[in-house]
Each structure stands twice: as structure tokens, then as C-alpha cells.
Design an enzyme around this catalytic site. Sequence first.
Site, short mmCIF file in Angstrom:
data_model
loop_
_atom_site.label_atom_id
_atom_site.label_comp_id
_atom_site.label_asym_id
_atom_site.label_seq_id
_atom_site.Cartn_x
_atom_site.Cartn_y
_atom_site.Cartn_z
N ASN A 1 -0.40 2.12 -5.93
CA ASN A 1 -0.34 3.08 -6.48
C ASN A 1 1.03 3.71 -6.31
OD1 ASN A 1 -2.50 3.85 -4.05
ND2 ASN A 1 -0.61 4.72 -3.82
N ASP B 1 0.89 -1.23 -0.09
CA ASP B 1 0.02 0.05 0.03
C ASP B 1 0.98 1.29 -0.04
OD1 ASP B 1 -2.15 1.69 0.18
OD2 ASP B 1 -3.03 0.90 1.85
N HIS C 1 1.36 2.47 4.07
CA HIS C 1 0.29 3.58 4.25
C HIS C 1 0.60 4.23 5.35
CE1 HIS C 1 -3.59 5.58 4.50
NE2 HIS C 1 -3.79 5.30 3.01
N HIS D 1 -11.09 -2.49 1.34
CA HIS D 1 -11.15 -1.04 0.86
C HIS D 1 -12.13 -1.10 -0.44
CE1 HIS D 1 -9.30 3.20 0.38
NE2 HIS D 1 -10.43 3.28 1.00
N CYS E 1 -5.87 3.84 -4.10
CA CYS E 1 -6.02 2.33 -3.73
C CYS E 1 -7.52 1.82 -4.02
CB CYS E 1 -5.74 2.33 -2.07
SG CYS E 1 -6.39 3.81 -1.39
#
Length: 538
Positions: free
Chosen positions: A260, A11, A200, A105, A49
Amino acid sequence: RQPNIIYILSDDLGHADVGFTNGNVKTPNLNRMAAEGILLTQNYVQQVCSPTRGALMSGRYPIHTGLQHEVIYPGEPWGLPLDETIIPQVLKEYAYSTHAVGKWHMGMHKWAFTPLYRGFDDFFGYYLGGENYDTHKNKGGLDLRSDWFADNGKVIDELRWDLDGQYSAELYSQHTVDLISKHKDKENPFFIYLAYQSVHAPHMVPQRYIDQYASHITDEKEKVFAAMTSSMDEGIGNITRALRAAGLDDNTIVVFSSDNGGNVNCVKQVTSSNYPYRGGKRALYEGGVRSPSFIWAPGILSPGKSDALIHVTDWLPTFWSLASLQGKLKPKNPIKTKELDGYNQWLAISEKLPSNRTEFLINIDPKPVACGHQVPHGGIRWKDWKLIIGAGGPPFGWYPAPTLNEKGDFCNKANYSYIELYNIREDPSETRNVSHKYPDIVHFLTAKLNAYNATAVPLGNKPVDPASNPKNFNNTWMPWMDMKVKDNEPSTYSLSRDIWLSGNQLTLNDLREGNGGDDACTDFALERDPDNGEHYNF
């Protein structure tokens, strides 16, 4: 034989945040796997994300699923549409067991949007987009859970209060090791979707990982960020050792990717890096969408490199092909999907044959985003050419790797235009906008963008629902739109350490507070427009 498949998704991991692209970061296991496997030099994802996760699972561009704008923020009642057929549903038709670990998510306002209702046999992780690595809370609400099917077929959702204080990367790695160990003597293949929380925000990691960087990284924030990657790397090493111990490494395919680019915008200090690529998370530049990636399959693939143009939508048809042994096996039941945007890339990767893909849509977003583009924008890659219309960022600049960072703001050091054209083969860092030299290519690719735009569905985004507030569920995040209480019961219901069955769901109709926002952009006041039906014409 049908191979086991493990898809590992980091992430917010930038191109230069791993050891096989930046020697200052200690990731010996990822380095070894990249060297033993096939390095994917042109593996593309979405710029943030939720869109990447939806595209991965559905094999379809975000403009075709309503995920083209922003992400799913806490308390927003929407997700990847239920009429999309996703990877675990396909693989189960070929007798795969399916397991999801880590970050979801893709929607959680109703049970139907959660992993077990979408084809996974079990889930250990969190439904939202981010949380504290130790307390496993977001906005005061616990969101760490173990979900599985009981013997009677009902779904059990166990909130994991007992894991308070245990670091998430270590939990997810160990859980994956346990899944592999349980499969040692089973005949049917498995699919594991391991979506790490790392790296993240919030940036935090046990001290023992930070100590590895005492000698060569002086900045404390950069040490923490690099140490987070090392923690994930250690866990991935444990997973490969578990595969070997179980005798499964010769028939397992592991794909590693980021969702990403690294987050180099809307943070007080840049600790991530996508260098030498431009931009980062939220940007259409290479740094936002080009992922450090490889496939590791020591019993199946020889070491090497693939320059094939690969997009995140390609993994569903690629895994489908692997599960069916390139069409030799028939599914138990007919599989119905919408028209896929992805291509089967297995022969391009394994046999180095020409890729089936010559272009992909980067994205089309008709509205501004927090910490990102402030005008409608879109981008497309066709062969070596890349066109961006509107704004490729922010972030717009180039951000050197940790220990090379000059202190200061790199955001404004790049020139950008409403129309940008780059030859990615000759200029992968996107330093030379050549739109004025090649107007015919600009017109050609603009026509392609407009053709894609004509197929876009309305944005799926919904405003935060106050009923979602975890305070109403004893400070836990629950699929609030399916929660119900009986008359004369209090408006908050104790869920503390209980286990809930899907046939005994709770719902609250009189909930009070709610809040939104995103921990990566805490100072931005988010507002949602319920009218999401417009398309933007370039």
C-alpha cells in the site's frame, strides 16, 4: 521452460521512498533492477496490508473475500477464507516448490490459516501484521518461526528464540539467498513469496545503514526511515547475486511491489512520501494504492516501461499462465477457484499488447476505520477516470519526499468532497475534482460501484479473542483456537524452545487476558462490531 518466480512485497513503502523515484534514497539495487527490467507505471494494490495480501494470493477483490474493512489485528480470529484457492496451491499443480518468507498477515488463529496449510512447502517469518525488528515480538509475544514438513508429513513449527537481536530484513534476505542456493541443481521451478517487514513501523535499523545518510538528510527520523529502505535494498541485491551465482537469473522472474502507500497519517512525523501522488496508506487516492513496481527478468524480458493497468489480483492468473506455459502444460490435478477478479497480464507486460483490464474496483468499505475514512466509502477506476464516493482519505494531502518536507501538518491542505472524479491520465496527482463537469460519467461509474457492491460478502472482521493472549503460551503467539491442554495441566504451557508437530497440538480453554490495537495507530481505541452483515448502498 517454466520460469522461477519471486514476488517481493515491501510493507508501507511510498512512491517516493525508493531511489528510482527519489534520488535522495539510496537503493542502488532496486534502481538497477528497475532500469534492467520493466517499470510498471500503473500497478495498483489495496489501501492497507491484509486486503492487498489476500487479493494477491486469491486473485479476488477484498469485497469478495471479506477483507474489505481494516486489517487483521493481533488476537482477532479471522483471515483469508479457507475456501479460496491461492497462488502456491495453483503452482504446486505444475510441480513448483513454494516458499513463504517474512510477513503473513492473512490469519493465524487456527493452523489451517497458516502458510503450510495453504500450499507453501515452508515458511520463515511471522504470522501477525507487525513486530519489533530485533526482538521479533508483538505485544510481548514472540512471533518469529520456521515452519516445514517433517519426513512423516507433519508440520513442524519452530519458534526462533535463537534469533533475538538479529535484524529482520537481513534474516529474510539471507533465508531467501539460502533457498535459491538449494535450488541450484534442482529441475523443478520454484516460487518464493518474500514479504519484507520493511518499512512498516516501528522504524528501526542498524546504525551502519543510517551512516549512509549523514551528509544529505539532517532529520534523524528521516535518516532512519531511508536507511530501512537501504537495508532492504542491500538484501535484494544479495538475492539477485545469488540467482546469478546459481545460474538461475536467466530463467527467473522477480516482481517488486509495495502492499500500500506510505504511512503519512496517524504518525507523529511524516517520514514516508507518496509524492507527487495524493494521500497515502488507508486512502483511496493514488498515494494509497499506486505502488512503485517493476518486473526484473534479464533472461526473459527486455528493459522498458509498461503503462498497462495492472491490479494486485492479476498476479495469480499471470503466474498461472507462466507456470502452465500459456496453457501448454496441464495441472497434475484439476484446479478449482472461485470466479477471479484478476486477468492474465503477461502479454500486456512482455509484448506490450493492450491490457485485458480496463477497470478495477479500488474498494468498498461500509464502516469507518481507525486513522482513515470516517464515513462509508468506495472507489473505482475505469479507463482514465477515477470516482471516489464518501471520502478518499484521510490522508487527503500531498507529502513531499524526505529532505524536502516542510515541518508541519499537510493533512488539511487539500479540498475534498463527498463525490470526487478525476482524470488520472491528465491529473495523476488528483488536484482537480471534475465531477461537476462530467455528471454522466459520475452516474455511469456510480452504477458500476453499486453493481460491485451487490456482489460483496459480509465483512470478515471479528473482535479480539482474549484467549489469544501470548502470556498464555509462554509469551509466544500461537494458533490459539487449536491449542489444548490435558486435565490438571497448568493454564500456561512452556513452549520456550520446543518444536511442535501438527499431530501434537496444544489448546487452552481457560485463557485470561487479551489486547488489540495496531502499532501504526497506538492512540486509537479499537472497537469491533460483531454484526458485519450490512452492505452500503451509495
